[in-house]
Design a protein around this motif. Structure first.
Motif, short mmCIF file in Angstrom:
data_model
loop_
_atom_site.label_atom_id
_atom_site.label_comp_id
_atom_site.label_asym_id
_atom_site.label_seq_id
_atom_site.Cartn_x
_atom_site.Cartn_y
_atom_site.Cartn_z
N ARG A 88 39.83 45.72 41.48
CA ARG A 88 40.69 45.68 40.30
C ARG A 88 39.96 46.27 39.10
O ARG A 88 38.79 46.00 38.89
N GLN A 102 44.78 48.78 36.71
CA GLN A 102 44.89 49.52 37.95
C GLN A 102 44.19 48.79 39.09
O GLN A 102 43.40 47.90 38.86
N VAL A 103 44.51 49.19 40.29
CA VAL A 103 43.88 48.64 41.49
C VAL A 103 43.48 49.81 42.36
O VAL A 103 44.25 50.75 42.57
N SER A 104 42.26 49.78 42.88
CA SER A 104 41.77 50.82 43.77
C SER A 104 41.61 50.22 45.16
O SER A 104 41.09 49.13 45.31
N VAL A 105 42.06 50.95 46.18
CA VAL A 105 41.98 50.50 47.55
C VAL A 105 41.56 51.69 48.42
O VAL A 105 42.07 52.80 48.26
N ASP A 106 40.62 51.48 49.36
CA ASP A 106 40.28 52.52 50.32
C ASP A 106 41.40 52.64 51.36
O ASP A 106 42.02 51.65 51.71
N PRO A 152 46.00 50.78 54.06
CA PRO A 152 44.89 50.27 53.26
C PRO A 152 43.85 49.57 54.14
O PRO A 152 44.19 48.97 55.16
N ARG A 159 41.42 46.61 54.70
CA ARG A 159 41.31 45.23 54.22
C ARG A 159 39.96 44.99 53.55
O ARG A 159 38.93 45.47 54.00
N THR A 190 38.95 46.04 50.59
CA THR A 190 38.41 47.10 49.71
C THR A 190 39.07 47.11 48.34
O THR A 190 38.80 48.00 47.55
N GLU A 191 39.94 46.14 48.08
CA GLU A 191 40.65 46.11 46.80
C GLU A 191 39.66 45.91 45.66
O GLU A 191 38.81 45.03 45.69
#
Length: 135
Positions: free
Chosen positions: A121, A125-129, A114, A116, A118-119
């Motif tokens: 919410r 759901q949670v989206s992360v690059d 992941p 850092r 880029t989280e």
């Protein structure tokens, strides 16, 4: 309806969100990213299906159609003559010339970490690059 029955129905409903169309059922999907849009692409004969699996706010079909066509061409190795559908699910008519499709890309094994900060919410759901490298 009991709470457990509601949760089971919700799980089945969410599981169906990434289900191939009837013509493409049982085929493995190849995940392809084109200009920020992520597609699961399946190919059968002279047709391809590109299902967009990432969240995007109010995408128009024009740009998504072009991106889906590129994803279908990458996976099939064929020219995409026409793309129909909508922002979530597109079907393309392939022109593979004579013989079988050429140079289909195989899913690659990747190691991802992941990025850092880029989280993002969302509702439930949670989206992360992710940064991914060949395994």
């Amino acid at each position: 309806m009991s709470r457990h029955a509601y949760l089971i129905c919700l799980c089945f409903g969410l599981a169906a969100c990434n289900t191939a169309g009837p013509h493409f059922r049982g085929l493995p999907a190849t995940r392809v990213t084109v200009e920020g849009s992520v597609f699961d692409v399946r190919v059968r004969d002279d047709l391809a299906e590109a299902m967009r699996v990432n969240m995007q706010y109010a995408p128009r079909f024009g740009p998504i159609r072009d991106q889906a066509g590129i994803a279908m061409a990458k996976v099939s190795g064929c020219k995409v003559k026409e793309v129909r559908g909508d922002q979530a699910l597109a079907t393309g008519l392939l022109d593979c010339g004579k013989g079988a499709p050429r140079d289909r890309i195989a899913p690659a094994a990747l190691d991802c970490i992941p990025v850092r900060g880029t989280e993002l919410r969302g509702v439930g759901q949670v989206s992360v690059d992710l940064d991914c490298y060949p395994a």
